[in-house]
Design a protein around this motif. Sequence first.
Motif, short mmCIF file in Angstrom:
data_model
loop_
_atom_site.label_atom_id
_atom_site.label_comp_id
_atom_site.label_asym_id
_atom_site.label_seq_id
_atom_site.Cartn_x
_atom_site.Cartn_y
_atom_site.Cartn_z
N PRO A 126 -5.10 17.78 2.29
CA PRO A 126 -4.91 18.42 0.83
C PRO A 126 -3.56 18.35 0.59
CG PRO A 126 -6.22 19.66 2.54
CD PRO A 126 -5.73 18.79 3.31
N LYS A 127 -3.13 17.78 -0.40
CA LYS A 127 -2.00 17.70 -1.29
C LYS A 127 -1.90 18.32 -2.60
CE LYS A 127 -0.09 15.62 2.24
NZ LYS A 127 0.23 14.05 2.12
N GLY A 128 -0.90 18.79 -3.15
CA GLY A 128 -0.84 19.58 -4.29
C GLY A 128 -0.97 21.03 -4.39
N THR A 129 -1.24 21.58 -3.17
CA THR A 129 -1.80 22.95 -3.13
C THR A 129 -0.71 23.95 -3.67
OG1 THR A 129 -1.49 23.03 -0.84
CG2 THR A 129 -3.54 22.34 -1.65
N ALA A 130 -1.19 25.29 -3.74
CA ALA A 130 -0.27 26.35 -3.99
C ALA A 130 -0.81 27.67 -3.44
CB ALA A 130 -0.04 26.50 -5.49
N VAL A 168 0.77 -1.15 0.00
CA VAL A 168 -0.10 -0.09 -0.03
C VAL A 168 0.83 1.49 -0.02
CG1 VAL A 168 -1.77 1.21 1.36
CG2 VAL A 168 -1.80 -1.12 1.22
N PHE A 169 0.55 2.06 -1.06
CA PHE A 169 1.35 3.55 -0.92
C PHE A 169 0.28 4.58 -1.15
CE2 PHE A 169 4.78 0.94 -3.20
CZ PHE A 169 5.61 1.23 -2.17
N ASP A 170 0.14 5.44 -0.14
CA ASP A 170 -0.60 6.75 -0.04
C ASP A 170 -0.35 7.34 -1.70
OD1 ASP A 170 -1.87 6.29 2.16
OD2 ASP A 170 -0.61 7.72 3.01
N ALA A 171 -1.41 7.97 -2.02
CA ALA A 171 -1.28 8.57 -3.40
C ALA A 171 -0.20 9.41 -3.69
CB ALA A 171 -2.80 9.60 -3.64
N ASP A 172 0.47 9.94 -2.80
CA ASP A 172 1.52 11.00 -2.84
C ASP A 172 2.88 10.42 -2.58
OD1 ASP A 172 0.46 11.05 0.00
OD2 ASP A 172 2.19 12.37 0.16
N PHE A 173 3.11 9.13 -2.12
CA PHE A 173 4.33 8.33 -1.96
C PHE A 173 4.73 7.62 -3.33
CE2 PHE A 173 3.53 9.48 2.31
CZ PHE A 173 4.62 9.35 3.08
N VAL A 174 5.91 7.93 -3.49
CA VAL A 174 6.67 7.35 -4.82
C VAL A 174 7.70 6.43 -4.20
CG1 VAL A 174 7.75 7.74 -6.90
CG2 VAL A 174 6.43 9.58 -5.84
N PRO A 175 7.83 5.25 -4.62
CA PRO A 175 8.72 4.17 -3.95
C PRO A 175 10.06 4.21 -4.80
CG PRO A 175 7.16 3.06 -5.41
CD PRO A 175 6.60 4.25 -5.33
#
Length: 758
Positions: free
Chosen positions: A528-532, A265-272
Amino acid sequence: MTTSEVRSRDLSNTPAPVPRSQLTTLVLVGVVAIAGLIVGLWFTGQGAISKIFAQLNVIQENPPLWIEVPMVAGQYLIVPTVALFLVVLLVMRLSPQPQAWSRVVVVSILSVLTIRYVLWRSLSTINLTTPLNGVFSLGLLILELLMLSSAIIQLFLMLKVRDRRPEANALALDVVNGTYLPTVDIFIPTYNEPAFILQRTMIGCQAIDYPHKTVYLLDDTHRPEIQQLAAQLGCNYMTRPDNRHAKAGNLNYAFPRTTGEFLVVFDADFVPTRNFLTRTIGFFQDSQVALVQTPQTFYNPDPIARNLGLEDVLTPEEEVFYRQIQPIRDGAGSVICSGTSFIIRRSALESTGGFVTDSLSEDYFTGIRISAQGYRMVYLDEKLSAGLAAENMASHALQRLRWARGTLQAFFIKSNPLTIPGLSPIQRLAHLEGLLHWFTSISRVGYLLMPLAYSFLGIIPLRATAAELMYFFLPYYLVQLAVFSWLNYRSRSAVLSDIYSLALCFPLALTVVQVMLNPFAKGFKVTPKGTASDRFSFNWSLAAPLILLFGATAVSLWVNLGMCMIKGAWQQTVDPAIAEQAKGIGLGWLWSLYNLLMLGIALLILLDVPRPSPYEWFDLRRTVKLTIAEQTFWGVTTMLSEVGAEVALTQAGFPSLVPDAPLSVQLQLLEDDLVLTGQVTRQGISDEFPTVRILFESISLEQQRHLVEILFCRPGQWKTRQTPGEFQSVWLLFRALLKPRVLFDRNADVNPVAVTQG
C-alpha cells in the motif's frame, strides 16, 4: 511478434511443474527427518550413535595444538587484537573510501580471522557431554555457520567490485551530442495506487530529457479516472482484459504492443530525474548489454527511522543493498534486476520469453534468464529516481515477506540460478549468497532463543574460557565491527543492521519455512502507498512473539544474575558438571542483556508514528516573493511540497492571523519563475526569523508539473548520506529507547517533517 505469439509465450511461463516443487520439498523434509532420527537415537542411548558423539566429544576436549591458546600471560593475548585493529584503522584512514588496494588488505585480514574463528568454533567449543547440550551446541554452530557462509561469500566477491560511473560519463557524450538516440518506451505499471502518486510519476517520466521516448501507463485496475488523468497529461493509457500474473503479466501484455528498441520500467511511485536516459542508454552501444539497473532511493523516511525519530540520521534499509551488494554483484556478472528504475533491450527480453511469471519476483528471475542467455547486465550506482518507502510497519513487513517468498521460489522453478544452464560458477555463487541471506532470519531467531537455554535448561551450548574468547573471538569480532560500515560505504552500522534484521526476524523465518514446504501458497500483494494516519498505532501481530520473548529474556537475565552472584562458589566445587555449568553463566548474562535491549528497541519500532498527510515536505531553499493585497514581503522557503510551503521571512510586518478570517497570499518562487496562490495556515518563529505556513489552492496542471519537476526531477538531487558509526549508533538507539516519540513528541501528528535532499 504477433499477439498470439506473445500469449503462447505467456502461457509457457505458468507456474513450475509440481514434480520439481515436490522434489525440493522432499529433499528438505528428508534432511530434517534424518537429523531428527539421529537426535532421537542419541537421546535413547542407542549404542553406535552415542559412541560416535562420545568420540567427537573427546576430540572437542583435546583439540589440535594449533587451535589452543598459547601459554603466555593473559595480557599478551590481547596483542593480536590490538595490532590488527590498528592496522585496519590505519588502512581506513589512508583510504576513507574502499579502493582496490585497501579493500584487498581489509578483506584478506577479515577472511583469515573468519576462517580462524570458524576452525576454533568447530574443533574446540562444541559441548557434546549430553544429548541435550549437544543438540543446542550443534544447533548454535549450524546457525552461526549459516550466517558466516553468507558473509564469507560476500568477502570473496568484494574483491571484484565495479564502479560504472566513469564509464557512464564517457558513454553519455554520445547521447548528449545525438550520435546514439534509440527509441525508448517507458512503462508505469499500476494497481490501485492513488491518482496523485501516479500523476507525479507520469509527469516525471515525461520530463526526462530525451527526444525519442513514449510514456505508457499500464493500469491493471481499469479505473476511468486514471484513464482520464493519463489523457489530461498526454500519457498513453493501456489496460488488459484480466490480471493474470500480476505485474509481470501487465508488462508482458504491454511490451509486444509497443515498438521502442528499449523498455524502461518505473514502479507507480518512482519519479525519475531528467537525466535518467542520458546516463543509462549509452551502455547499450555494446550489443551484449541487455539491462542497466539503477539504485532505488526514497523521498520519504522508512517506518523504522520514522518511528525511532531518526529520519535525518538513519539511511533506508535498501541503501546497504544498492551501495554494497549490487556493486559486488556487478563485479560477479550477476546484477539483480530490482523491478523498477531499469532499462532493458527489447530483443533480449523477447529472446527469453518476456518477464518471468512463475514467481512473485518476476524482476529477479527475468534478470537471471537474460544472464543465462549470455547477455550482460550492468549496475550504475547513481541515484536517478526516487520512490516511496513503505509508510508503516505493516506495509514494510508485507514488502519484505513478498521479497523473501519470491526469491526463495528459485528452488522450485526453471529459472533457479543454481541450476539454470548458461551461468558461470561465480554468478551462481553470487546468487547463492542472495538465497542464503533469507535463511539468516532463522539464525537471528535462534540467537534470541539460545540465552534462554542457559537459564531455564542449564544448557551450555558454547564451551570456551576467557583466554580462548580473548584469543580467537575478540580479534574477529572487533575487526569485523571496525570495518563493517567502511566495507558497505557507510550505508549501515553493525548495530543498526542488527536492529533492522531483528524487527522482522520471526515472520521472515516463518515465511522461509512456509516457502520451502509450500512455495506457491500465496499470491502477489501490492505494498500500500499513499496512506495517512492521524494517531499512534501499535502492530500487535508483529509484536506478539517479541513481547513473549522480551518477558522470557527479562526473567532469564535475573536468573543469570543470580547465578553470577554464586559463580565464585560454584567454580570452587569439585563436581566437574557444576564447574562446567559455571563457565557459561557470564556469557549467558551478557547475551540476555544485549537481547533485552534490542528487543525493547524493536518493540518501539513497531509503534507507528502518525502520518497525517500523504505528501512529503522537502528541505528545499528558494527565494520567495509574497504578496498580500498591495503589500510585498520577501523570504526563503524552509520546506516545500506539492501542497504547500513554509517560508522564513526576512522582514517584519507580516499580517497576523485572525481566527475565522482567511489570509490569502500570492507566492512566487523566483528561481523557478512559478507563481502560486494559497492561504496562510500557521505562523511561528524559527532561528529568530518569523515563519509562515502556506497551503496552496487552485493549482493548475502546468503549475503541478512545475512543482513536481522542482521537487523530484532535478539531476543530482538525491544525495548519498553516511550512517552514524557504531558508538553513535548505540547512543542514538539508547536515546530513542529512553525518549520514545509517543511520550516526548506528541506534535509528530501535526508537524510535517522535511526530507533532506542534500
